[in-house]
Design an enzyme around this catalytic site. Structure first.
Site, PDB file in Angstrom:
ATOM      1  N   SER A 114      -6.439 -26.683  20.297  1.00 33.41           N
ATOM      2  CA  SER A 114      -6.628 -27.486  21.463  1.00 33.41           C
ATOM      3  C   SER A 114      -8.148 -27.737  21.266  1.00 33.41           C
ATOM      4  O   SER A 114      -9.002 -27.253  20.670  1.00 33.41           O
ATOM      5  CB  SER A 114      -6.475 -26.778  22.785  1.00 33.41           C
TER       6      SER A 114
ATOM      7  N   TYR B 114      -7.353 -20.111  28.940  1.00 31.31           N
ATOM      8  CA  TYR B 114      -6.632 -20.755  27.831  1.00 31.31           C
ATOM      9  C   TYR B 114      -7.665 -21.052  26.730  1.00 31.31           C
ATOM     10  O   TYR B 114      -7.380 -21.044  25.618  1.00 31.31           O
ATOM     11  CB  TYR B 114      -6.202 -22.087  28.643  1.00 31.31           C
TER      12      TYR B 114
END
Length: 272
Positions: free
Chosen positions: A137, A150
């Site tokens: 990500s 996250y």
């Protein structure tokens, strides 16, 4: 199947994983779709035809990894590419997120990835070839508020992936890490319910199909890293290297993200 390869994709019942499976099959590959929701993985696989099979897999469980890979090998005779895509997110500012949810994020996003590597790489080495694609990500460079755990797992994934690639650089293996931006998936819909994650909406999300095309392209080109969109990705990498710039960018993303999120919710309410 000619030059088609066999892919094993985690988190493949929906979102980026499902879109990647569909794109891969359209290019002549075969795919094992694995997901903790085994029934959903099987349903998605059935919609894709004989070139796909669906498997139940909790990526946190080493025994399930071995079983799922065995089933993929039995079905297709080999696995050429492991796409470690499975992930979860629990939104909220750090103190508002229970420890159990922080732990769940780490166990799925980071340790689940490692479990897959431990299960698949020895098989790749024995068969004389293999390609690991890690779906990371852009939060590995630009850590967004409301997504602290996250983002932390994505930082960890980047470090683990590149360390692994260097350690096994003399083996007949390829390693690619992919950095998606915000992608229109069920996970993003979950983030849209929480104001703390507004920075995720600072830029318009891309489609899962666009992300899938970039991932499947990487199967042929085997790059070390892929950012999507490329220019935006490189900008965020540069901004994330300097804390003072990163904070300016985050403030701007949050400002625009709140506006975009309000517009998104208004459009959804109108559609409903």
């Amino acid at each position: 199947m000619g030059d088609g390869k066999v892919l094993f994709i985690t988190g493949a019942a929906r979102g980026i994983g499902a879109a990647t499976a569909k794109e891969a099959i359209s290019r002549g590959h075969r795919v094992a779709l694995a997901d903790i929701d085994g029934a959903a993985a099987q349903a998605t696989a059935q919609s894709l035809g004989e070139a796909a099979c669906g498997l139940a897999l909790d990526v946190r469980d080493p025994a399930q990894w071995q079983q799922a890979l065995d089933l993929a090998w039995q079905r297709f005779g080999k696995v050429d590419v492991l796409i470690n895509n499975a992930g979860v997110v629990h939104t909220g500012y750090v103190l508002d997120v229970p420890l159990e949810q922080h732990r769940h994020t780490v166990e799925v996003n980071y340790l689940g990835n490692i479990a897959g590597v431990l299960a698949a790489l020895p098989r790749f080495i024995r068969q004389g070839q293999g390609h690991l694609i890690t779906v990371c990500s852009l939060t590995a460079y630009m850590p967004f508020p409301g997504l602290a755990s996250y983002a932390g797992t994505k930082h960890a994934l980047r470090g683990f992936h590149h360390s692994l690639a260097w350690e096994y650089r003399k083996q007949p293996l390829h390693f690619t890490i992919v950095y998606p931006p915000a992608v229109e998936t069920p996970m993003l819909q979950q983030e849209a319910q929480d104001d703390s994650a507004a920075a995720s909406f600072g830029e318009p999300p891309i489609s899962a199909e666009k992300m899938a095309r970039a991932i499947v392209d990487a199967i042929a080109s085997q790059p070390r890293e892929v950012t999507v969109p490329a220019f935006q990705g490189w900008l965020l990498r540069a901004f994330g290297a300097f804390v003072w710039i990163m904070r300016i960018v985050l403030a701007d993303l949050e400002k625009h993200g709140r506006k975009n999120l309000a517009a998104r919710r208004a459009a959804q309410a109108k559609a409903d």
